[in-house]
Design an enzyme around this catalytic site. Structure first.
Site, PDB file in Angstrom:
ATOM      1  N   ASP A 102       3.127  -2.609   3.669  1.00 47.41           N
ATOM      2  CA  ASP A 102       4.349  -1.907   4.064  1.00 47.41           C
ATOM      3  C   ASP A 102       4.414  -0.565   3.338  1.00 47.41           C
ATOM      4  OD1 ASP A 102       4.873  -3.457   1.601  1.00 47.41           O
ATOM      5  OD2 ASP A 102       6.880  -2.592   1.734  1.00 47.41           O
ATOM      6  N   ASP A 133      -0.508   4.877  -0.888  1.00 50.00           N
ATOM      7  CA  ASP A 133       0.369   3.791  -1.350  1.00 50.00           C
ATOM      8  C   ASP A 133       0.860   2.961  -0.156  1.00 50.00           C
ATOM      9  OD1 ASP A 133       2.071   2.203  -2.853  1.00 50.00           O
ATOM     10  OD2 ASP A 133       3.626   3.737  -3.039  1.00 50.00           O
ATOM     11  N   GLU A 168       6.765  -4.892  -0.379  1.00 49.68           N
ATOM     12  CA  GLU A 168       6.797  -4.349  -1.739  1.00 49.68           C
ATOM     13  C   GLU A 168       7.721  -3.151  -1.845  1.00 49.68           C
ATOM     14  OE1 GLU A 168       5.717  -2.086  -5.326  1.00 49.68           O
ATOM     15  OE2 GLU A 168       5.618  -1.416  -3.229  1.00 49.68           O
ATOM     16  N   GLU A 169       7.678  -2.252  -0.858  1.00 48.07           N
ATOM     17  CA  GLU A 169       8.507  -1.054  -0.922  1.00 48.07           C
ATOM     18  C   GLU A 169       9.989  -1.365  -0.692  1.00 48.07           C
ATOM     19  OE1 GLU A 169       7.329   1.333  -2.215  1.00 48.07           O
ATOM     20  OE2 GLU A 169       5.308   1.830  -1.548  1.00 48.07           O
ATOM     21  N   HIS A 433       5.520   8.076  -2.069  1.00 51.61           N
ATOM     22  CA  HIS A 433       6.961   8.029  -1.800  1.00 51.61           C
ATOM     23  C   HIS A 433       7.523   9.389  -1.385  1.00 51.61           C
ATOM     24  CE1 HIS A 433       7.923   4.082  -4.189  1.00 51.61           C
ATOM     25  NE2 HIS A 433       6.721   4.047  -3.626  1.00 51.61           N
TER      26      HIS A 433
END
Length: 464
Positions: A102, A133, A168-169, A433
């Site tokens: 994710d 990421d 996770e995010e 991010h």
């Protein structure tokens, strides 16, 4: 200990290099899927992402591939995780390879130079949301495993488990439940978490420390209701002003966190220069850096507190009113070794003791997560440091990360004897991010080679 053992490092390097173009192509395909696990986003792309990852794992030779999920506390389904397992031969250890599929939302699209979900190669980097990421972490695991199976063939008896998380995010809301539900399926002797960074482009690192985290909200109340600032202003200060005064007490004059009782250390063996930090963090000219001690210790082994949200009317709709209340959200990164519960209590005591002008202060604790320290004397850590240095051709460094990966504490609690290695494919300019996230392709190839070397060495008798 001979970390190199008898493995054919050149054959592994060649296997990774020969398939690298295909690895990049597969990574681009994954980047094209906008799988975001936040509740406000359509779950369909996230499910497609899990299906695509499961397909990659099957193509690498795994037969036992599952898409699993657990429900959240409110009964809604958690993110889809891809789990695949190859059992170990008798006497061989098992390694679990973790990453997540994710991704973060894109944020302001106007800040992106390219379409975030169309991977673009430019100047030796691959740009796109999730390119670093952490979809690159998934491909690093899959490509390394594939290279090892091609080179070792029937000699590979190492047990290998892929665990590719799908939330996770979004804070890994079902991670602990997932571990408890599938505890035996995920049991391993070594866990490799590919969700960190290297020291800089061209210099690999093993992440040996992570800060913990607590957050929460601080609300200040001064009036029962809003009143006209012209009629009543003067004898009483508005809530945003008083909250600002309270927030100002959280740091001392040099910018160090001023909350009593927090762990703080300055024992980092490597360091960033101020010039390097300013460039990596995009600090504007003239802005003075906060805190004392080495730059690296301020980032890794000392507490750091930020105000990440502030509730007050927007400037464009502001009226001449004394606001009765205001609220802010804080995020406090904790030095390794700090108890999160004690840190949360320390923040509460501080804000209540520093209520300005007798204002009512309401402290509401939020999330918390433990810090992490690698046992650098473990055999797995020694092999990892050797593999990283061999792959890059320069010695690897031990580094900390100022961020937090709270689920690692769950891993250490449920599997107290496991050796955990935190690796990664990012570098200081990956901008995870943020807009224009990217992956350095040369370091990505080296990361795959390093993991292939690690797996091959763990397969040998006496490596652990």
């Amino acid at each position: 200990m001979d970390h190199a053992g008898t493995i054919d490092a050149e054959a592994l390097r060649q296997a990774v290099t020969e398939s690298f173009d295909e690895t990049i192509s597969r990574l681009k395909d994954l980047v094209a899927i906008p799988g975001i696990a936040w509740p406000s986003f359509d779950p369909a792309p996230l499910n497609r992402s899990a299906d695509a990852v499961a397909g990659l794992v099957r193509a690498s030779g795994f037969e036992d591939v599952r898409i699993l999920r657990c429900d959240k506390e409110d009964g809604t389904p958690g993110g889809p995780a891809v789990v695949a397992r190859r059992p170990a031969a008798a006497g061989k250890p098992t390694v679990l390879l973790y990453a997540h599929h994710d991704v973060q939302p894109t944020g302001d699209l106007a800040l992106w130079e390219t379409d975030p979900f169309t991977a673009v190669e430019r100047d030796g980097r691959l740009f796109g949301r999730g390119a670093a990421d952490d979809k690159a972490g998934i491909l690093a695991h899959v490509a390394a495993y594939s290279a090892v199976t091609r080179v070792l063939g029937d000699e590979l008896g190492l047990g290998v488990t892929f665990f590719f998380e799908g939330e996770e995010e979004a804070g890994s809301p079902t991670f602990r439940t997932f571990l408890e539900t599938h505890r035996e399926l995920l049991r391993a002797d070594v866990i490799v978490v590919a969700d960190s960074s290297n020291w800089k482009v061209g210099i690999p690192a093993l992440t040996t420390s992570l800060r913990g985290l607590v957050d929460g909200t601080i609300e200040v109340k001064v009036l029962d209701h809003a009143v006209h600032s012209g009629m009543f202003g003067g004898p009483v200060l508005d809530a945003p002003t008083l909250l600002s005064r309270l927030i100002a007490t959280l740091h001392d004059a040099d910018g160090s966190v001023a909350i009593e009782g927090l762990v703080s250390r300055d024992d980092v063996t490597v360091d960033l220069t101020e010039e390097e930090y300013r460039a990596d963090a995009s600090v504007l000219d003239g802005v003075k850096l906060a805190g004392t001690g080495s730059i690296a210790s301020r980032m890794w082994t000392k507490p750091a507190l930020s105000i990440i949200g502030f509730d007050a009317p927007a400037v464009d709709v502001a009226s001449n009113t004394l606001l009765p209340r205001a609220r802010a959200k804080f995020s406090l990164r904790l030095a390794p070794g700090q108890d999160p519960a004690a840190a949360m209590e320390a923040v509460r005591k501080h804000v209540e003791a520093n209520a300005p002008f007798g204002a009512q202060v309401v402290f509401t604790p939020g999330e918390s997560g433990n810090s992490f320290l690698t046992d650098t004397a473990s055999k797995a850590a020694g092999v990892a440091m050797w593999a990283l240095g061999e792959a890059w051709g320069v010695p690897a460094v031990e580094m900390g990360i100022g961020g937090s990966i709270p689920f690692i504490a769950d891993l250490t609690e449920l599997y107290p004897d496991v050796q955990i290695l935190v690796t990664g494919v990012e570098d200081p300019d990956s901008r995870a991010h943020s807009a224009n996230e990217s992956l350095h392709l040369g370091d990505f190839r080296n990361a795959i080679i390093a993991e292939a070397l690690l797996l091959a060495r763990l397969n040998e008798e006496g490596a652990l």
